[in-house]
Motif scaffolding. Structure first.
Motif, PDB file in Angstrom:
ATOM      1  N   GLN A 171       0.829  -1.209   0.000  1.00  0.00           N
ATOM      2  CA  GLN A 171       0.000   0.000   0.000  1.00  0.00           C
ATOM      3  C   GLN A 171       0.860   1.254   0.000  1.00  0.00           C
ATOM      4  N   PHE A 172       1.876   1.279   0.867  1.00  0.00           N
ATOM      5  CA  PHE A 172       2.745   2.448   0.939  1.00  0.00           C
ATOM      6  C   PHE A 172       3.606   2.573  -0.319  1.00  0.00           C
ATOM      7  N   PHE A 173       4.024   1.446  -0.877  1.00  0.00           N
ATOM      8  CA  PHE A 173       4.825   1.476  -2.106  1.00  0.00           C
ATOM      9  C   PHE A 173       4.033   2.108  -3.243  1.00  0.00           C
TER      10      PHE A 173
ATOM     11  N   THR B 208       3.131  12.205  -9.463  1.00  0.00           N
ATOM     12  CA  THR B 208       2.444  13.501  -9.418  1.00  0.00           C
ATOM     13  C   THR B 208       3.439  14.647  -9.308  1.00  0.00           C
TER      14      THR B 208
ATOM     15  N   SER C   1       1.377   4.049  -2.997  1.00  0.00           N
ATOM     16  CA  SER C   1       1.086   5.448  -2.680  1.00  0.00           C
ATOM     17  C   SER C   1       2.278   6.342  -2.981  1.00  0.00           C
ATOM     18  N   ILE C   2       3.470   5.888  -2.578  1.00  0.00           N
ATOM     19  CA  ILE C   2       4.685   6.662  -2.838  1.00  0.00           C
ATOM     20  C   ILE C   2       4.937   6.773  -4.337  1.00  0.00           C
ATOM     21  N   LEU C   3       4.690   5.682  -5.072  1.00  0.00           N
ATOM     22  CA  LEU C   3       4.879   5.702  -6.528  1.00  0.00           C
ATOM     23  C   LEU C   3       3.970   6.734  -7.180  1.00  0.00           C
TER      24      LEU C   3
ATOM     25  N   ILE D  41       2.604   9.357  -5.703  1.00  0.00           N
ATOM     26  CA  ILE D  41       3.011  10.696  -5.253  1.00  0.00           C
ATOM     27  C   ILE D  41       4.215  11.185  -6.049  1.00  0.00           C
ATOM     28  N   ILE D  42       5.207  10.294  -6.245  1.00  0.00           N
ATOM     29  CA  ILE D  42       6.385  10.669  -7.025  1.00  0.00           C
ATOM     30  C   ILE D  42       5.994  11.035  -8.454  1.00  0.00           C
TER      31      ILE D  42
END
Length: 485
Positions: free
Chosen positions: A429-431, A440, A433-435, A437-438
């Protein structure tokens, strides 16, 4: 039994209000984002898919071979379509189309500037542009004919009925007779025009294209007869131009091909003279993003549900003691997940309806909420069911596996594999989300770079004035009379 399960689900929601709000709204936000993206995808896929003759409509593609390189384009000679219709029995209708620049039209004292196109007389026979006044046989078949949209007819005459047969002045140079009025083109049309001038006028404005095969500017579209084989026709026309374009540069060769008209918008990039991609890549990309956002929301739902599993352990133990078997418990928890998903969908629909105007402003679309489309509601029902099954599957399997003896003794211990699975879900989930965000941040910085890049000149007080109408012949007067240089 189902009534009992529903009561239990509602009681759990009311007993754990804060947890329920987080869980439902988290899922609702994920679904709202996914639905907005999928509405955009649906709109992209619907472009040019509404023509009644769509399965027989094709765009002509020209491949050029020169210096050991192959390039492709949709621009072809202005005389090609008419000659193909004349020489090839497989062609039922053919038309050329070239977008016109914004031009001025005048009726009485009223002057309007709008965008249009030039087209051959078969345009309205091939494409499903609805004629409100006039007919397909006479719409563009004379040098004085013009077809205008409902919008243009209303602006000048008040109604399509009042416009038909009237004269309208073009660029303050000549008058055209309104031979047809068509319905405003839908937003999911890749070709946009508020008026259509006949092909005779195109040759009048561009006399160097008459009878010439070495000039490529307009587009060409054909409608094959239902009995024609598109593959055989594609191969047949490869060297069609050889009989007409005889003085080709040594080492230079042109070939023709066809591409379904409905595919051009999404597959408009040509590599090696063949369709290789285009906007379809964005469709794939955003579809994947929508799935990932929904998957992240489902994983969040799973983690929150399993994190509170201990609080429901005694309920599960008691149910098993009084005779509940595991499949029944699985059905109960998946049912609860589907119920929560339904509540999330209701909230997501409200969010989508509220955010759609802003979403349209960002994307440049005119997407309307499809309240009256049965397919949308069926798709939303399927999305609710699938999301509920995905989000509730692991909690249902996890919670239904509790040992009633251990639970009632208060000695419940989670197995290592279940702990690692939950941790894996959190990491994934965090992976993701971070992907996202990066991605964006990268896109945002690229847009910012484009907007602030020094272009090598001072843009302050710099104006662009297009040369239109009689301005080219009176430029010096305009320059000295309007500007102080």
């Amino acid at each position: 039994m189902i009534k009992n399960y529903l009561k239990v689900a509602v009681r759990n929601l009311l007993r754990n209000k804060f947890f329920s709000i987080i869980n439902i709204f988290g899922l609702a936000l994920g679904m709202a984002c996914s639905v907005l993206i999928l509405l955009w995808v649906q709109d992209e896929l619907s472009v040019d898919a509404w023509h009644a003759n769509g399965k027989n409509l094709y765009a002509i593609v020209e491949r050029q071979y020169y210096d050991h390189k192959i390039t492709g384009q949709y621009n072809v000679p202005a005389v090609l379509a008419a000659q193909m219709k004349k020489a090839l029995p497989e062609v039922e209708y053919a038309t050329q189309l070239d977008n016109d620049e914004d031009n001025t039209f005048q009726v009485g004292e009223k002057i309007i500037k709008t965008n249009g196109a030039f087209a051959d007389s078969d345009l309205f026979r091939m494409f499903s542009y609805k004629l409100l006044e006039g007919n397909t046989q006479t719409a563009l078949n004379s040098p004085s004919a013009i077809a205008i949209s409902r919008k243009m007819a209303q602006e000048f005459y008040g109604s399509p009925q009042a416009a038909i047969g009237k004269n309208i002045r073009y660029e303050n140079k000549q008058d055209f007779k309104i031979a047809a009025v068509y319905e405003n083109l839908p937003e999911n049309s890749s070709i946009k025009f508020d008026y259509v001038l006949n092909w005779f006028q195109y040759f009048k404005d561009n006399p160097w294209m008459i009878g010439k095969w070495d000039n490529n500017s307009p587009l060409a579209y054909i409608q094959l007869r239902p009995s024609a084989d598109p593959v055989a026709f594609h191969n047949k026309i490869a060297r069609f131009m050889d009989a007409y374009y005889k003085n080709q540069t040594p080492g230079f060769r042109e070939e023709l091909g066809i591409q379904k008209f409905g595919d051009v918008y999404l597959h408009g990039d040509l590599t090696g003279g063949k369709p290789s991609g285009g906007r379809i890549q964005y469709v794939y990309l955003f579809t994947i993003i929508a799935v990932f956002i929904l998957l992240i929301a489902c994983i969040n739902f799973m983690n929150l549900a399993t994190a509170r599993s201990i609080k429901r352990a005694r309920e599960i133990g008691v149910r098993k003691v009084v005779g509940a078997v595991r499949p029944i418990l699985i059905f109960q928890f998946i049912g609860e997940a589907v119920f929560l998903t339904f509540l999330a969908v209701v909230i997501a629909i409200v969010l989508v309806a509220l955010l759609l105007p802003q979403f349209n402003a960002i994307t440049g679309k005119q997407i309307a909420f499809p309240f009256g489309q049965l397919t949308f509601w069926l798709g939303l029902a399927a999305l609710t069911l699938v999301t509920g099954l995905i989000a509730g599957s692991y909690p249902a399997l996890f919670l239904s596996s509790f040992n009633p003896v251990m639970v009632l003794k208060g000695a419940l211990k989670l197995r290592p594999e279940s702990v690692w699975f939950r941790k894996g879900l959190v990491v994934f989930q965090f992976f993701m989300s971070i992907l996202l965000i990066i991605g964006t941040i990268v896109v945002s910085r690229q847009v910012s770079y484009i907007q602030t890049k020094n272009l090598g000149y001072n843009r302050e007080n710099l104006l662009y004035v297009p040369i239109e109408g009689d301005l080219s012949g009176k430029y010096e007067t305009f320059k000295t009379g309007v500007f102080v240089v």
